[in-house]
Motif scaffolding. Structure first.
Motif, PDB file in Angstrom:
ATOM      1  N   ASP A 154       0.841  -1.197   0.000  1.00 20.04           N
ATOM      2  CA  ASP A 154       0.000   0.000   0.000  1.00 20.04           C
ATOM      3  C   ASP A 154       0.877   1.248   0.000  1.00 20.04           C
ATOM      4  OD1 ASP A 154      -2.848  -1.179   0.470  1.00 20.04           O
ATOM      5  OD2 ASP A 154      -1.592  -2.163   1.978  1.00 20.04           O
ATOM      6  N   SER A 155       0.238   2.399   0.037  1.00 19.73           N
ATOM      7  CA  SER A 155       0.965   3.664  -0.017  1.00 19.73           C
ATOM      8  C   SER A 155       1.812   3.850   1.232  1.00 19.73           C
ATOM      9  CB  SER A 155      -0.013   4.829  -0.150  1.00 19.73           C
ATOM     10  OG  SER A 155      -0.764   4.744  -1.336  1.00 19.73           O
ATOM     11  N   LEU A 156       3.043   4.284   1.026  1.00 24.41           N
ATOM     12  CA  LEU A 156       3.946   4.576   2.136  1.00 24.41           C
ATOM     13  C   LEU A 156       3.651   5.995   2.617  1.00 24.41           C
ATOM     14  CD1 LEU A 156       6.424   3.242   3.599  1.00 24.41           C
ATOM     15  CD2 LEU A 156       7.863   4.602   2.079  1.00 24.41           C
ATOM     16  N   VAL A 157       3.091   6.125   3.829  1.00 28.27           N
ATOM     17  CA  VAL A 157       2.708   7.441   4.338  1.00 28.27           C
ATOM     18  C   VAL A 157       3.671   7.962   5.393  1.00 28.27           C
ATOM     19  CG1 VAL A 157       0.280   7.104   3.786  1.00 28.27           C
ATOM     20  CG2 VAL A 157       1.113   6.461   6.046  1.00 28.27           C
ATOM     21  N   VAL A 158       4.452   7.065   6.000  1.00 24.79           N
ATOM     22  CA  VAL A 158       5.466   7.482   6.966  1.00 24.79           C
ATOM     23  C   VAL A 158       6.711   6.637   6.760  1.00 24.79           C
ATOM     24  CG1 VAL A 158       6.127   7.610   9.397  1.00 24.79           C
ATOM     25  CG2 VAL A 158       3.808   8.226   8.718  1.00 24.79           C
ATOM     26  N   ALA A 159       7.839   7.304   6.661  1.00 24.74           N
ATOM     27  CA  ALA A 159       9.152   6.665   6.713  1.00 24.74           C
ATOM     28  C   ALA A 159      10.024   7.629   7.507  1.00 24.74           C
ATOM     29  CB  ALA A 159       9.722   6.427   5.320  1.00 24.74           C
ATOM     30  N   SER A 160      10.291   7.309   8.753  1.00 25.90           N
ATOM     31  CA  SER A 160      10.991   8.258   9.608  1.00 25.90           C
ATOM     32  C   SER A 160      12.018   7.558  10.475  1.00 25.90           C
ATOM     33  CB  SER A 160       9.997   9.024  10.491  1.00 25.90           C
ATOM     34  OG  SER A 160       9.386   8.157  11.422  1.00 25.90           O
ATOM     35  N   VAL A 161      12.983   8.343  10.915  1.00 21.79           N
ATOM     36  CA  VAL A 161      13.949   7.889  11.903  1.00 21.79           C
ATOM     37  C   VAL A 161      13.678   8.683  13.175  1.00 21.79           C
ATOM     38  CG1 VAL A 161      16.374   7.572  12.474  1.00 21.79           C
ATOM     39  CG2 VAL A 161      15.632   7.428  10.096  1.00 21.79           C
ATOM     40  N   ASN A 162      13.485   7.989  14.270  1.00 17.64           N
ATOM     41  CA  ASN A 162      13.127   8.626  15.537  1.00 17.64           C
ATOM     42  C   ASN A 162      14.296   8.543  16.510  1.00 17.64           C
ATOM     43  OD1 ASN A 162      10.492   9.002  14.485  1.00 17.64           O
ATOM     44  ND2 ASN A 162       9.942   6.930  15.107  1.00 17.64           N
ATOM     45  N   TYR A 163      14.689   9.689  17.011  1.00 16.09           N
ATOM     46  CA  TYR A 163      15.843   9.784  17.897  1.00 16.09           C
ATOM     47  C   TYR A 163      15.413  10.242  19.291  1.00 16.09           C
ATOM     48  CZ  TYR A 163      18.493   9.918  13.496  1.00 16.09           C
ATOM     49  OH  TYR A 163      19.020   9.651  12.259  1.00 16.09           O
ATOM     50  N   LEU A 164      16.079   9.707  20.301  1.00 15.72           N
ATOM     51  CA  LEU A 164      15.982  10.212  21.664  1.00 15.72           C
ATOM     52  C   LEU A 164      17.363  10.760  22.013  1.00 15.72           C
ATOM     53  CD1 LEU A 164      14.077  10.479  24.108  1.00 15.72           C
ATOM     54  CD2 LEU A 164      14.939   8.281  24.907  1.00 15.72           C
ATOM     55  N   VAL A 165      17.470  12.078  22.123  1.00  9.87           N
ATOM     56  CA  VAL A 165      18.789  12.706  22.233  1.00  9.87           C
ATOM     57  C   VAL A 165      18.843  13.632  23.432  1.00  9.87           C
ATOM     58  CG1 VAL A 165      19.121  12.586  19.743  1.00  9.87           C
ATOM     59  CG2 VAL A 165      18.143  14.651  20.752  1.00  9.87           C
ATOM     60  N   VAL A 223       8.003   2.822   9.897  1.00  8.88           N
ATOM     61  CA  VAL A 223       7.418   2.779   8.551  1.00  8.88           C
ATOM     62  C   VAL A 223       5.922   2.522   8.698  1.00  8.88           C
ATOM     63  CG1 VAL A 223       7.409   1.621   6.314  1.00  8.88           C
ATOM     64  CG2 VAL A 223       9.566   1.937   7.543  1.00  8.88           C
ATOM     65  N   VAL A 224       5.114   3.298   7.973  1.00  7.07           N
ATOM     66  CA  VAL A 224       3.660   3.165   8.048  1.00  7.07           C
ATOM     67  C   VAL A 224       3.094   3.180   6.637  1.00  7.07           C
ATOM     68  CG1 VAL A 224       1.498   4.145   8.922  1.00  7.07           C
ATOM     69  CG2 VAL A 224       3.607   4.368  10.270  1.00  7.07           C
ATOM     70  N   THR A 225       2.182   2.249   6.356  1.00  8.02           N
ATOM     71  CA  THR A 225       1.482   2.245   5.077  1.00  8.02           C
ATOM     72  C   THR A 225      -0.017   2.402   5.325  1.00  8.02           C
ATOM     73  OG1 THR A 225       1.344  -0.179   5.081  1.00  8.02           O
ATOM     74  CG2 THR A 225       3.207   0.830   3.903  1.00  8.02           C
ATOM     75  N   ALA A 226      -0.718   2.850   4.280  1.00  9.00           N
ATOM     76  CA  ALA A 226      -2.166   3.031   4.356  1.00  9.00           C
ATOM     77  C   ALA A 226      -2.748   2.883   2.960  1.00  9.00           C
ATOM     78  CB  ALA A 226      -2.518   4.401   4.940  1.00  9.00           C
ATOM     79  N   THR A 227      -4.055   2.669   2.896  1.00 12.05           N
ATOM     80  CA  THR A 227      -4.735   2.532   1.614  1.00 12.05           C
ATOM     81  C   THR A 227      -5.054   3.915   1.051  1.00 12.05           C
ATOM     82  OG1 THR A 227      -6.966   2.512   2.540  1.00 12.05           O
ATOM     83  CG2 THR A 227      -5.775   0.407   2.463  1.00 12.05           C
ATOM     84  N   ASP A 228      -5.765   3.919  -0.073  1.00  9.79           N
ATOM     85  CA  ASP A 228      -6.152   5.180  -0.694  1.00  9.79           C
ATOM     86  C   ASP A 228      -7.144   5.967   0.154  1.00  9.79           C
ATOM     87  OD1 ASP A 228      -4.532   4.600  -2.820  1.00  9.79           O
ATOM     88  OD2 ASP A 228      -6.130   3.762  -4.066  1.00  9.79           O
ATOM     89  N   SER A 229      -7.706   5.344   1.207  1.00 10.21           N
ATOM     90  CA  SER A 229      -8.624   6.069   2.080  1.00 10.21           C
ATOM     91  C   SER A 229      -7.884   7.026   3.014  1.00 10.21           C
ATOM     92  CB  SER A 229      -9.464   5.085   2.916  1.00 10.21           C
ATOM     93  OG  SER A 229      -8.637   4.287   3.751  1.00 10.21           O
ATOM     94  N   GLY A 259      -7.003   3.666   8.654  1.00  7.00           N
ATOM     95  CA  GLY A 259      -6.430   2.341   8.828  1.00  7.00           C
ATOM     96  C   GLY A 259      -4.985   2.343   8.379  1.00  7.00           C
ATOM     97  N   VAL A 260      -4.088   1.796   9.201  1.00  6.84           N
ATOM     98  CA  VAL A 260      -2.665   1.809   8.884  1.00  6.84           C
ATOM     99  C   VAL A 260      -2.038   0.466   9.221  1.00  6.84           C
ATOM    100  CG1 VAL A 260      -2.498   4.288   9.351  1.00  6.84           C
ATOM    101  CG2 VAL A 260      -1.881   2.641  11.141  1.00  6.84           C
ATOM    102  N   ALA A 261      -0.852   0.260   8.674  1.00 10.60           N
ATOM    103  CA  ALA A 261       0.027  -0.835   9.079  1.00 10.60           C
ATOM    104  C   ALA A 261       1.338  -0.179   9.513  1.00 10.60           C
ATOM    105  CB  ALA A 261       0.259  -1.816   7.937  1.00 10.60           C
ATOM    106  N   ARG A 262       1.663  -0.281  10.788  1.00 17.88           N
ATOM    107  CA  ARG A 262       2.830   0.404  11.341  1.00 17.88           C
ATOM    108  C   ARG A 262       3.855  -0.612  11.813  1.00 17.88           C
ATOM    109  NH1 ARG A 262       4.742   1.551  16.381  1.00 17.88           N
ATOM    110  NH2 ARG A 262       6.046   3.433  16.584  1.00 17.88           N
ATOM    111  N   ARG A 263       5.108  -0.360  11.439  1.00 16.57           N
ATOM    112  CA  ARG A 263       6.214  -1.200  11.887  1.00 16.57           C
ATOM    113  C   ARG A 263       7.343  -0.311  12.410  1.00 16.57           C
ATOM    114  NH1 ARG A 263       4.993  -6.488  12.811  1.00 16.57           N
ATOM    115  NH2 ARG A 263       4.378  -7.632  10.912  1.00 16.57           N
TER     116      ARG A 263
END
Length: 278
Positions: A154-165, A223-229, A259-263
């Motif tokens: 599905d569409s990739l809506v989030v691709a991020s690197v998260n830091y605790l600094v 990484v998070v994906t979602a449909t066209d909705s 609706g999302v799929a988050r990893r």
């Protein structure tokens, strides 16, 4: 590809778990708007959270006596309907919000409808589609670089690197800060739906902290994906995305439920924070 989708996802999570308590949003001038609804149904989570608040004098009320509403989720394929549990959350500034939760997972590639109803029978509703499963991102370290890749149906809506600094100064260590750096602007997609990006973020940390002297206590990739909705906000500026009345998929209300799929993959495990010597 740009970072607007990532900003939208962050805004949804902000409204759900951090009320933005120092700001007061005025209600929409619409008589048919009943509730604000924010949240995601994550196919890889065993608990679903949705924030539902009646539209009143403010979006973020300071009245703890405000009553809860009935929030129901229907799986359209079977007609099965469940009522979500309610929990009253208190944030700084004496702001109170109702978060509703379901101790269960949701199915992939299915349509769900969430309905919020008040005592007068007035309703707000959202119909959404959940995405396909998302595999955990693959991590490869090569030549000093960290490469992230994987398939996405599905569409990739989030691709991020998260830091605790933590910034480090002559006075010692500062407070830990969470910094999320979107990678969407330099993520590559192939014809089979795969994605690939190289972890970047040092300059963003410097910009956020105002110093190049810092320590990283934890690093993860999200990484998070979602449909066209997933609501289309590609034509909006970052500041517009966070406004409740600008991006909405709620009928007779405002907000975003998707609706999302988050990893998430941990790149460097959590380290104890730096403490100043007494």
């Amino acid at each position: 590809m740009n970072k607007v989708s990532s900003v939208l996802f962050a805004a949804v999570c902000l409204f759900l778990f951090c009320a933005g308590c120092e700001q007061t949003f005025q209600p929409l001038d619409k008589t048919d708007d009943v509730f604000t609804i924010y949240g995601v149904l994550d196919v890889h989570s065993d608990t679903q959270w949705v924030r539902v608040m009646p539209i009143g004098e403010t979006y973020l009320p300071q009245d703890p006596s405000i009553g809860s509403s009935e929030v129901r989720l229907t799986r359209e394929a079977t007609g099965e309907t469940v009522t979500l549990n309610d929990s009253l959350f208190k944030f700084s500034g004496d702001t109170y919000v109702w978060n509703y939760w379901l101790p269960d997972s949701v199915f992939t590639n299915e349509v769900y409808t969430l309905v919020a109803e008040n005592e007068e029978g007035e309703q707000s509703r959202v119909t959404l589609e959940t995405p396909s499963p998302l595999e955990l991102p693959e991590v490869e370290k090569r030549g000093g670089e960290t490469r992230i890749s994987g398939p996405a149906a599905d569409s990739l809506v989030v691709a991020s690197v998260n830091y605790l600094v933590q910034p480090v100064t002559d006075m010692g260590c500062g407070q830990e800060v969470e910094i999320s750096v979107s990678q969407l602007d330099h993520t590559l997609l192939n014809s089979e739906g795969g994605y690939f990006f190289i972890v970047r973020g040092s300059s963003a940390i410097v910009d956020e902290l105002g110093t190049s002297n810092f320590i990283v206590n934890r690093t993860s990739v999200e990484v998070v994906t979602a449909t066209d909705s997933w609501p289309d906000a590609t034509s909006l500026e970052d500041i517009e995305v966070a406004l409740p009345e600008v991006v909405s998929n709620v009928e007779n209300g405002t907000g975003v439920l998707a609706g999302v799929a988050r990893r998430e993959v941990i790149l460097t495990p959590r380290q104890p924070p730096c403490k100043n010597e007494k």
